[in-house]
Design an enzyme around this catalytic site. Structure first.
Site, PDB file in Angstrom:
ATOM      1  N   HIS A 107      45.151  41.030  30.664  1.00 47.24           N
ATOM      2  CA  HIS A 107      44.308  40.364  31.655  1.00 47.24           C
ATOM      3  C   HIS A 107      43.706  39.124  30.982  1.00 47.24           C
ATOM      4  CE1 HIS A 107      40.652  39.802  34.121  1.00 47.24           C
ATOM      5  NE2 HIS A 107      41.272  40.500  35.065  1.00 47.24           N
ATOM      6  N   CYS A 156      45.090  38.004  37.590  1.00 48.88           N
ATOM      7  CA  CYS A 156      44.494  37.534  36.319  1.00 48.88           C
ATOM      8  C   CYS A 156      45.403  37.827  35.134  1.00 48.88           C
ATOM      9  CB  CYS A 156      43.110  38.117  36.090  1.00 48.88           C
ATOM     10  SG  CYS A 156      41.925  37.611  37.333  1.00 48.88           S
ATOM     11  N   LYS A 165      34.833  49.643  38.046  1.00 46.31           N
ATOM     12  CA  LYS A 165      36.176  50.204  38.221  1.00 46.31           C
ATOM     13  C   LYS A 165      36.181  51.718  38.037  1.00 46.31           C
ATOM     14  CE  LYS A 165      38.377  46.057  36.287  1.00 46.31           C
ATOM     15  NZ  LYS A 165      38.944  45.287  37.385  1.00 46.31           N
ATOM     16  N   ASP A 207      40.921  46.994  25.242  1.00 51.73           N
ATOM     17  CA  ASP A 207      40.457  46.643  26.578  1.00 51.73           C
ATOM     18  C   ASP A 207      40.683  47.878  27.447  1.00 51.73           C
ATOM     19  OD1 ASP A 207      40.066  45.863  29.134  1.00 51.73           O
ATOM     20  OD2 ASP A 207      41.377  44.108  29.061  1.00 51.73           O
ATOM     21  N   GLN A 236      40.973  49.368  32.493  1.00 55.93           N
ATOM     22  CA  GLN A 236      41.780  50.201  33.384  1.00 55.93           C
ATOM     23  C   GLN A 236      41.897  51.644  32.913  1.00 55.93           C
ATOM     24  OE1 GLN A 236      42.483  49.339  36.286  1.00 55.93           O
ATOM     25  NE2 GLN A 236      42.092  47.157  36.069  1.00 55.93           N
TER      26      GLN A 236
END
Ligand code: 7TS
Length: 408
Positions: free
Chosen positions: A122, A365, A225, A199, A202
């Protein structure tokens, strides 16, 4: 055990109709919906103990401070942090990564150093490193993604040299769904002396997280999220590393002592939390963590694998569809990006919207990844705890309709 119909009762937004049809929300990768318990926790804060934290010597301020710090402890346990002092509240994953780039990066990266990331990141895990490289004379290298959507680990191995100072990698791609082998990446990176940032924007919402087992150094993720509100995110970092880092932003709350000559910094984690924090949002995130714990993250992951398995089966019956990323549901999350013949993804999303179905269309993104795939855009459906197989059917029927209306 995992009763989606019962779970859906907790999400007021899902009870509505759009264009005369029950809303089908398939965009949780962008932002999840919120259960009543989260909405009510924030509501109660505003109605009953709204006050600034860490300041007032009066009851409602003490209650607010306690609720804010309790939320931090819940988050710490959720990711198996050694200490709540390692949990820093930020605005979102993007800010968490920028905090590391500016505070750790500007003080540890120099000309000639290499930052390794991947082709499927991303922009939040890409642009900060490009900026850091431009300021320091370091280089960013992108680990390739192979034709099945997996990280090319042979190239990763080949590129790991002592010049590599940071490996910053997604745990789960928001386009391909790919789950990366974070434990292996961390061990190999540490062997050449590099630090590892994951990261988790998700992955944290969708699978069990254990920062100690992952052996990473930093983990970034967003509240919105994972059933929590917008405006709150987390940076987890190893205490020894955070202790050596200078503040990212300065001002109130993050200081120990200020004189006209200079200032000293507060202890962890407050050193990194300048100004009044997002108190209601932290409380909401704490309630979201409670909700996910009650479901059980293993069950959340199992449900996602089941639904993704069904989606691959059902969507592969749609003529002209091409799905990107690994086709093995156990190697990926529930973000399913696809194209449908040469129909523009925005047109697909518009037809689906007329059917009450929310999907995303665009580059999500991840423009460099789309460039690599030779695409300007994809459509993307994504699943979470409240999604049903019937909604996958509705999606497939909507795509058939899009093909009838727009296909050539
Ligand atoms: N990293 C990944 C892997 C993401 O998917 C996202 C957001 C971010 C970082 C940034 O999160 P933020 O909360 O700081 O914005 N992903 C998406 C998406 O796929 N569609 O909208 C936002």
């Amino acid at each position: 055990m995992f009763d989606v119909q019962r779970i859906r009762q907790d999400f007021p937004i899902l009870q509505q109709q759009v264009n005369g049809k029950p809303l089908v929300y398939l965009d949780s990768t962008a932002s999840s919906q919120k259960p009543l318990s989260v909405i009510e926790a924030m509501n109660t804060y505003y109605r009953e103990y709204n006050a600034n934290v860490h300041r007032g010597i009066y009851q409602i301020s003490e209650k607010a401070s306690e609720a804010y710090e309790t939320a931090r402890k819940k988050v710490g346990r959720f990711i198996n942090a050694r200490s709540w002092r390692e949990v820093i509240f930020t605005r979102n994953a993007t800010e968490s990564i920028n905090l590391v780039a500016y505070s750790w990066g500007l003080n540890n990266i120099k000309a000639g150093d290499i930052i390794l990331t991947s082709e499927m990141e991303h922009h939040a895990n890409l642009v900060p490193w490009q900026q850091l490289a431009a300021r320091t004379g370091a280089t960013v290298k992108y680990i390739p993604v192979d034709e099945h959507g997996y990280l090319d680990m042979a190239t990763f191995d080949a590129w790991l040299t002592p010049q590599v100072k940071l490996v910053s990698i997604t745990q789960m791609s928001n386009v391909l769904g790919t789950v990366t082998p974070v434990g292996e990446i961390a061990q190999k990176a540490h062997a050449v002396g590099a630090l590892v940032l994951l990261d988790g924007a998700q992955a944290v919402p969708h699978m069990p997280t254990d920062v100690q087992a992952f052996e990473c150094d930093f983990l970034a993720f967003s509240g919105h999220k994972m059933l929590g509100p917008t405006g709150i995110g987390v940076l987890w970092g190893r205490k020894e590393i955070l202790a050596d880092m200078p503040p990212f932003m300065t001002g109130g709350d993050m200081i120990k002592k200020v004189t006209f000559e200079g200032s000293t910094w507060n202890e962890l984690p407050w050193k990194f939390e300048a100004g009044t924090p997002a108190i209601a949002e932290a409380v909401g995130l704490g309630a979201a963590v409670d909700y996910l714990n009650e479901l059980g993250m293993r069950n959340v992951r199992r449900h996602e694998i089941e639904l993704t398995t069904y989606a691959f089966h059902r969507l592969s019956q749609v003529e002209g569809i091409r799905i990107y990323g690994p086709h093995d549901p156990t190697a990926r999350g529930g973000a399913v990006a696809f194209t449908l013949g040469d129909i523009h993804p925005h047109d697909i999303a518009a037809v689906l919207d007329s059917e009450g179905i929310c999907v995303r269309a665009g580059h999500h993104c991840a423009m460099p990844l789309h460039d690599k795939l030779g695409l300007q855009a994809t459509a993307r459906a994504s699943f979470y705890v409240y999604n049903l197989p019937e909604e996958v059917d509705r999606l497939a029927e909507g795509l058939d309709k899009a093909r009838e209306l727009l296909g050539r």
